[in-house]
Design a protein around this motif. Structure first.
Motif, short mmCIF file in Angstrom:
data_model
loop_
_atom_site.label_atom_id
_atom_site.label_comp_id
_atom_site.label_asym_id
_atom_site.label_seq_id
_atom_site.Cartn_x
_atom_site.Cartn_y
_atom_site.Cartn_z
N PHE A 5 1.04 -1.32 0.06
CA PHE A 5 0.08 -0.14 0.13
C PHE A 5 0.92 1.19 -0.06
O PHE A 5 0.67 2.27 -0.90
N PHE A 6 1.99 1.23 0.85
CA PHE A 6 2.66 2.37 0.94
C PHE A 6 3.68 2.46 -0.22
O PHE A 6 3.99 3.88 -0.56
N GLU A 7 3.96 1.64 -0.75
CA GLU A 7 4.86 1.64 -2.37
C GLU A 7 3.82 2.16 -3.19
O GLU A 7 4.24 3.17 -4.01
N GLY A 8 2.51 1.90 -3.12
CA GLY A 8 1.54 2.34 -4.25
C GLY A 8 1.47 3.90 -3.91
O GLY A 8 1.30 4.82 -5.03
N ILE A 9 1.13 4.23 -2.79
CA ILE A 9 0.68 5.63 -2.47
C ILE A 9 1.96 6.58 -2.79
O ILE A 9 1.83 7.70 -2.48
N LYS A 10 3.18 6.39 -2.94
CA LYS A 10 4.42 7.12 -3.51
C LYS A 10 3.75 7.78 -4.73
O LYS A 10 4.41 8.68 -4.97
N PHE A 11 2.87 7.20 -5.50
CA PHE A 11 2.54 7.82 -6.77
C PHE A 11 0.91 8.34 -6.69
O PHE A 11 0.84 8.65 -7.59
N ALA A 12 0.50 8.51 -5.20
CA ALA A 12 -0.89 8.96 -4.89
C ALA A 12 -0.64 10.55 -5.07
O ALA A 12 -0.88 11.14 -3.76
N LYS A 13 -0.03 11.18 -6.09
CA LYS A 13 0.07 12.57 -5.90
C LYS A 13 -0.58 13.06 -7.22
O LYS A 13 -0.51 12.42 -8.28
N LEU A 62 -3.26 6.83 -12.34
CA LEU A 62 -3.69 5.65 -11.51
C LEU A 62 -2.86 4.51 -11.71
O LEU A 62 -2.59 3.48 -10.83
N ASN A 63 -2.52 3.99 -12.86
CA ASN A 63 -1.71 2.85 -13.30
C ASN A 63 -0.18 2.81 -12.48
O ASN A 63 0.32 1.86 -12.29
N ASP A 64 0.14 4.23 -12.07
CA ASP A 64 1.62 4.49 -11.36
C ASP A 64 1.30 3.47 -10.00
O ASP A 64 2.20 3.16 -9.69
N ILE A 65 0.23 3.84 -9.40
CA ILE A 65 0.00 3.32 -8.11
C ILE A 65 -0.21 1.66 -8.38
O ILE A 65 0.44 1.10 -7.51
N SER A 66 -1.20 1.19 -9.47
CA SER A 66 -1.31 -0.26 -9.42
C SER A 66 0.04 -0.98 -9.88
O SER A 66 0.36 -2.07 -9.42
N ILE A 67 0.90 -0.42 -10.61
CA ILE A 67 2.17 -1.02 -10.96
C ILE A 67 3.08 -1.20 -9.83
O ILE A 67 3.65 -2.25 -9.63
N ALA A 68 3.06 -0.17 -9.12
CA ALA A 68 4.15 -0.22 -7.69
C ALA A 68 3.60 -1.30 -6.81
O ALA A 68 4.44 -1.86 -6.32
N PHE A 75 -2.84 -4.06 -9.87
CA PHE A 75 -2.09 -4.79 -10.93
C PHE A 75 -1.97 -3.84 -12.18
O PHE A 75 -2.89 -3.17 -12.29
N ARG A 76 -1.12 -3.94 -13.17
CA ARG A 76 -0.74 -3.24 -14.20
C ARG A 76 -1.75 -3.27 -14.96
O ARG A 76 -2.42 -4.20 -15.34
N GLN A 77 -2.24 -2.22 -15.75
CA GLN A 77 -3.13 -2.03 -16.74
C GLN A 77 -2.67 -1.62 -18.09
O GLN A 77 -1.39 -1.05 -18.08
N LYS A 78 -3.17 -1.83 -19.09
CA LYS A 78 -2.93 -1.51 -20.51
C LYS A 78 -2.71 0.09 -20.73
O LYS A 78 -1.82 0.44 -21.48
N ARG A 79 -3.73 0.60 -20.01
CA ARG A 79 -3.99 2.03 -20.13
C ARG A 79 -3.16 2.81 -18.94
O ARG A 79 -3.37 2.07 -17.76
N ARG A 80 -2.89 3.87 -18.87
CA ARG A 80 -2.44 4.74 -17.81
C ARG A 80 -3.48 5.11 -16.83
O ARG A 80 -3.03 5.29 -15.55
N GLY A 81 -4.69 5.15 -17.26
CA GLY A 81 -5.62 5.72 -16.17
C GLY A 81 -5.78 7.14 -16.15
O GLY A 81 -5.03 7.86 -16.87
N ILE A 82 -6.79 7.23 -15.41
CA ILE A 82 -6.86 9.05 -15.16
C ILE A 82 -5.63 9.83 -14.53
O ILE A 82 -4.77 8.82 -13.98
#
Length: 251
Positions: A132-140, A145-151, A185-192
């Motif tokens: 979770f904390f790895e993901g929210i490094k990109f919650a800025k 969205l996909n940056d969170i998912s990938i992390a 998990f990683r998506q094909k699109r970057r998301g919003i």
């Protein structure tokens, strides 16, 4: 897709909803022990929520019959509390709860160890929380969205665990589930692209074994298909133009 940007007033209400939910989880952490039933946990959780003149988000939500989702061992999410299900030493127990404060929701989940658990179970709980904390490094603001998912996915899989695919995080506000969906998990699109004022419920669900899950006959309880242990960690997160704010974490 309709993603809401919250006003200053709305954010203050969601902060209070989150503060109350953090207290609920903190009290339940000390309540969960061998010999109690999953129904005992639900009753205690609802009692705390109502003590603050709040409403449990989950009670009767789409027909869900309880205030706290109590999921044990191989149960991933949405376990229905029962007077016949006793907590035992060595269990891991995932508690998912939500609070409505003056019309605004908060949503958070924690997985707790009961007594003496295996080293692998300890690692699962730690990795799930840290993902979770790895993901929210990109919650800025400015990230996607996909940056969170990938992390989240990359961190989890680096330990040989797997991220559940059938269930995802979500936006939150005046509704428990709002746009956007937030996969772990990683998506094909970057998301919003993320914007300040968005409020998101980010919630990795991680299995020791394969990521496949199935629903039990009660139409709610989700379990790992291979019977392996599963853990869950979630907070309601406010996106800002700087670091994210965890609305449902203990201050």
């Amino acid at each position: 897709m309709s993603v809401t940007i919250k006003s200053g007033r709305e954010i203050e209400l969601m902060k209070e909803a989150g503060n109350i939910l953090a207290i609920v989880h903190d009290e339940l952490k000390h309540f969960v022990k061998p010999g109690i039933t999953t129904k005992d946990i639900d009753k205690k959780g609802e009692e705390i929520i109502r003590k603050f003149d709040c409403i449990p988000s989950f009670l009767n939500y789409n027909g869900y019959p309880a205030s706290i989702c109590v999921s044990v061992n191989d149960e991933v999410v949405h376990g229905i509390p029962s007077e016949n299900r006793y907590i035992q030493d060595g269990d891991i127990v995932s508690l998912d709860a939500g609070v409505i404060y003056k019309g605004y929701h908060s949503d958070a989940a924690r997985t707790w160890a009961v007594g003496n658990i295996s080293d692998e179970a300890k690692k699962l709980i730690e990795v799930t929380r840290q993902s979770f904390f790895e993901g929210i490094k990109f919650a800025k603001e400015g990230y996607h969205l996909n940056d969170i998912s990938i992390a989240i996915q990359e961190y989890v899989e680096s330990f040989g665990f797997s991220v559940v695919r059938d269930l995802v995080g979500h936006g939150i506000g005046t509704a428990l589930h709002e746009d956007p969906e937030i996969p772990n998990f990683r998506q094909k699109r970057r998301g919003i692209k993320l914007q300040a004022g968005m409020t998101l419920a980010i919630e990795p669900m991680v299995n020791i074994g394969r990521y496949d899950v199935e629903w039990l006959d009660d139409d709610w309880t989700v379990v790992t298909e291979d019977g392996s242990l599963s853990a869950h960690y979630e907070n309601t997160v406010l996106i800002t133009d700087g670091e994210p704010i965890l609305l449902s974490a203990k201050k």
